[in-house]
Design an enzyme around this catalytic site. Structure first.
Site, mmCIF file in Angstrom:
data_model
loop_
_atom_site.group_PDB
_atom_site.id
_atom_site.type_symbol
_atom_site.label_atom_id
_atom_site.label_comp_id
_atom_site.label_asym_id
_atom_site.label_seq_id
_atom_site.Cartn_x
_atom_site.Cartn_y
_atom_site.Cartn_z
ATOM 1 N N LEU A 129 0.647 -1.224 -0.106
ATOM 2 C CA LEU A 129 0.000 -0.217 0.060
ATOM 3 C C LEU A 129 0.540 1.705 -0.019
ATOM 4 O O LEU A 129 1.975 1.819 0.997
ATOM 5 C CB LEU A 129 -0.994 -0.076 1.354
ATOM 6 N N ASP A 130 0.853 2.242 -1.199
ATOM 7 C CA ASP A 130 1.920 3.093 -1.177
ATOM 8 C C ASP A 130 0.802 4.234 -0.844
ATOM 9 O O ASP A 130 -0.530 4.588 -1.583
ATOM 10 C CB ASP A 130 1.630 3.735 -2.983
ATOM 11 N N VAL A 131 1.031 4.827 0.811
ATOM 12 C CA VAL A 131 0.355 5.945 1.171
ATOM 13 C C VAL A 131 0.552 7.125 0.897
ATOM 14 O O VAL A 131 2.442 7.385 1.513
ATOM 15 C CB VAL A 131 -0.150 5.303 2.587
ATOM 16 N N PHE A 143 -2.184 4.977 -2.397
ATOM 17 C CA PHE A 143 -2.500 5.664 -4.595
ATOM 18 C C PHE A 143 -2.112 4.844 -4.983
ATOM 19 O O PHE A 143 -1.510 2.955 -4.183
ATOM 20 C CB PHE A 143 -1.351 6.986 -3.933
ATOM 21 N N ASN A 173 3.967 1.415 2.470
ATOM 22 C CA ASN A 173 5.115 2.497 1.716
ATOM 23 C C ASN A 173 4.581 3.898 2.006
ATOM 24 O O ASN A 173 4.063 4.272 1.266
ATOM 25 C CB ASN A 173 5.478 1.905 -0.053
#
Length: 266
Positions: A129-131, A143, A173
């Site tokens: 999970l790109d946060v 995102f 992340n």
């Protein structure tokens, strides 16, 4: 005994190894296979390799590169990039990779997490999970597509949902901290550790081994992943693959968790 893991994270862009800052301006830092060879020699706990082109371009995973990496790698390997089906995941695992990482595909089709977990086992499924922190808020959004698209879905809620769907591990992340080398987002890490009951790995911001020690001290048994820390050296960020030796890792973990010389809690 379960131990924290210290994990280099390598980004692949146009078949080369790169490092980004806040997901922008990829800087070439070498050949991925050479980096794997060095991390083998340094006995890294685990390795994450993410192809940052494949999902954005709608391309297939680069099976030739994956096979080469898996053949060379002597530590557990997690690979992500372009995986959109159970068949692709099975092919990657068959090449010798231990874990497949899903990101945008998991957000677009959450059921894919369950289907791959049912086929390969939860231990083989990682959701990345790109946060990014919301403006004037304590909350974070997920995102996709290298941080270009906001899904408008909350990070904590999404992590809990992905675990329930069958993910065996969640990688958080931080877009804000990526490449900054000023430390992990410990507030977010603590909240994730409290909310998610499966293994988690925190990525984004590590600039020193002290930052990893702080993360382990805050969250206990957790994955501490880093890119810049393990590919740059010194204030001018000269490219140099590096990784702490076994003694340094044991000392770091011992200090952070209060372990005695026999690995027991003091």
């Amino acid at each position: 005994m379960l131990r924290p893991r210290i994990i280099p994270c390598l980004l692949v862009h146009e078949k080369g190894l790169v490092k980004t800052v806040s997901f922008k301006s990829p800087k070439y830092v070498g050949d991925p296979l050479n980096a794997v060879k060095i991390f083998n020699e340094k006995e890294a706990d685990e390795l994450i390799v993410l192809d940052i082109d494949a999902s954005v371009d709608g391309a297939e995973p680069d099976y030739k590169l994956i096979a080469d990496l898996a053949s060379e790698c002597r530590m557990p390997l997690c690979y992500g990039g372009g995986i959109r089906s159970v068949e692709q995941a099975k092919r990657i695992i068959s090449l010798g990779v231990e874990k497949v990482a899903l990101s945008s595909a998991a957000m677009a089709d959450p059921g894919l997490v369950t289907r791959i977990a049912d086929e390969l086992g939860s231990q083989s499924v990682v959701v990345v999970l790109d946060v990014k922190k919301r403006l004037l808020s304590k909350e974070y959004d997920v995102f996709v597509h290298n941080g270009r698209k906001n899904t408008k879905q909350g990070a904590l809620e999404t992590a809990v949902r992905m675990a329930a769907l069958g993910a065996g591990e969640i990688v958080i992340n931080s877009i804000d901290n990526d490449g900054q080398m000023k430390g992990f987002d410990l507030a977010l890490a603590r909240r994730m550790r409290a909310a998610v009951k499966i293994p988690i790995t925190i990525l984004g911001g590590a600039g020193s081994l002290g930052d990893i020690e702080a993360l382990v001290g805050a969250c206990g048994v957790v994955g501490a992943a880093a890119g810049s820390l393990f590919v740059f050296k010194g204030v001018y960020k000269a490219v140099l693959i590096n990784y702490p030796n076994v003694a340094a890792r044991d000392a770091l973990v011992g200090r952070a968790l209060g372990w005695g010389p026999e690995g027991n809690k003091q």
